[in-house]
Design an enzyme around this catalytic site. Structure first.
Site, PDB file in Angstrom:
ATOM      1  N   ASP A  71      57.153  45.363   0.132  1.00 28.80           N
ATOM      2  CA  ASP A  71      57.918  46.588   0.420  1.00 28.80           C
ATOM      3  C   ASP A  71      57.192  47.427   1.464  1.00 28.80           C
ATOM      4  O   ASP A  71      55.954  47.366   1.573  1.00 28.80           O
ATOM      5  CB  ASP A  71      58.045  47.457  -0.843  1.00 28.80           C
ATOM      6  CG  ASP A  71      58.968  46.850  -1.890  1.00 28.80           C
ATOM      7  OD1 ASP A  71      59.592  45.805  -1.622  1.00 28.80           O
ATOM      8  OD2 ASP A  71      59.057  47.444  -2.979  1.00 28.80           O
ATOM      9  N   ARG A 120      63.103  41.855   5.660  1.00 27.79           N
ATOM     10  CA  ARG A 120      64.159  42.601   4.965  1.00 27.79           C
ATOM     11  C   ARG A 120      64.372  43.880   5.773  1.00 27.79           C
ATOM     12  O   ARG A 120      63.422  44.640   5.982  1.00 27.79           O
ATOM     13  CB  ARG A 120      63.723  42.960   3.550  1.00 27.79           C
ATOM     14  CG  ARG A 120      64.702  43.924   2.862  1.00 27.79           C
ATOM     15  CD  ARG A 120      64.060  44.687   1.692  1.00 27.79           C
ATOM     16  NE  ARG A 120      63.552  43.817   0.671  1.00 27.79           N
ATOM     17  CZ  ARG A 120      62.612  44.206  -0.212  1.00 27.79           C
ATOM     18  NH1 ARG A 120      62.106  45.425  -0.168  1.00 27.79           N
ATOM     19  NH2 ARG A 120      62.168  43.369  -1.116  1.00 27.79           N
TER      20      ARG A 120
END
Ligand SMILES: Cc1cc2nc3c(=O)[nH]c(=O)nc-3n(C[C@H](O)[C@H](O)[C@H](O)COP(=O)(O)OP(=O)(O)OC[C@H]3O[C@@H](n4cnc5c(N)ncnc54)[C@H](O)[C@@H]3O)c2cc1C
Length: 303
Positions: A130, A180
């Site tokens: 992340d 992502r």
């Protein structure tokens, strides 16, 4: 205004302690969080896989303050990967580097991440790293690149609201590192990030097209129907096959849209968090959509 206030509250430890230990808030968070234990998490992921939806497991937590806590996070994720392997599931895991000790030492953090990435490789899974607030970006991308060179099974996250993201996307595409793409969830200065939704959406669209054309198995992470329509238009126009990318969404958000895309033959992966340290995650979800504050208030009044 409300978004900034909620993001400010997401960093307040006094409120965090009160909210995380309060008996009434548990009911409300169950919409966004699978549960407090790994067993509950795995049961949710198993249910999703039965619906042809994949998951990325998130053991909630960020900004640990001792090496012991960082090791405990690593071990919790290793147990998660063991369960994923034991149950033959297709889930990946998503981690935050501050949870693995990045504030304490880059070296310690890297060692913890490497143990996880090595295990993910051994079982055919992947570690999605992340992206947190902007102060961590360079250190995060350095670790992503190293892990990619050594093991291959990692994914980077790019936040479309940052001015620098175009250059980062080019670099990651060149290296063949999966990305992502999300809009970005933190409060950033207007010196480094777009503030207006129209500008963030335009940047998201540009980066999304670039990743769909030149990226390695990109993940389009958004609940924004307009962004999804634009992605579908782009893949149709350019004959990009459905197996070359995936959509990602957060557990509990736009369940209708998730199911519709799966029915239409697209790949969908949900970010499924579990654990007790849910406060900052939950506050960022409130900040993204003011209607969630009404949902929260209504449920608290009912409790
Ligand atoms: C799988 C995944 C991983 C992510 N990882 C990161 C990360 O590593 N770093 C990071 O900074 N951010 C991350 N994010 C969060 C992301 O940056 C955005 O803050 C979030 O996804 C909201 O943006 P959006 O694209 O959905 O569009 P928005 O423009 O915010 O919203 C569009 C529409 O989506 C729906 N929606 C959006 N958010 C919510 C919500 N919370 N509750 C209910 N409905 C909602 C609403 O209908 C809204 O009108 C991630 C998001 C996803 C889906």
């Amino acid at each position: 205004m409300l978004r900034s206030f909620l993001l400010y509250l997401s960093n307040q430890s006094w409120l965090r302690h009160w909210v995380e230990t309060s008996s009434i808030t548990g009911k409300v968070t169950s919409r966004f969080v699978a549960g407090s234990t790994l067993e509950q998490e795995i049961a949710v992921i198993r249910g999703l896989e039965a619906e042809n939806i994949q998951a990325t497991l998130d053991c909630l937590g960020e900004n640990v303050s001792s090496p012991k806590e960082a090791e405990a996070s690593r071990d919790a994720y290793l147990r998660g990967l063991d369960q994923i392997a034991a149950q033959g599931m297709h889930s990946t895991v998503s981690i935050k580097l501050t949870q693995f000790g990045l504030d304490l030492s880059e070296e310690l953090c890297k060692q913890n991440v490497e143990a996880l990435v090595a295990r993910a490789k051994a079982i055919g899974s992947r570690v999605e790293i992340d992206m947190e607030s902007s102060e961590y970006i360079d250190r995060t991308l350095t670790i992503v690149r190293e892990m990619h060179d050594k093991y291959g099974c990692v994914r980077a996250v790019i936040q479309a609201y940052l001015f620098r993201s175009e250059a980062d996307v080019e670099d990651l595409c060149r290296r063949g590192i999966p990305v992502r793409l999300c809009k970005g969830a933190y409060k950033e200065s207007s010196k480094i990030a777009f503030a207006a939704k129209t500008e963030v959406d335009a940047a998201f669209n540009r980066l999304m097209n670039r990743l769909l054309d030149a990226g390695t198995y990109p993940a389009i992470a958004s609940h924004d129907e307009r962004m999804i329509e634009l992605a579908l238009e782009h893949v149709r126009k350019n004959n990009i096959r459905a197996e070359r990318f995936e959509f990602q969404m957060l557990y509990g958000i736009r369940r209708d849209l998730q199911r519709r895309l799966v029915k239409d033959g697209f790949r969908m992966r949900l970010y499924v968090p579990y654990g007790n340290a849910w406060y900052p995650y939950f506050m960022r979800r409130l900040a993204e959509r003011p209607a969630n504050v009404v949902f929260l208030a209504r449920n608290l009044l009912r409790s």
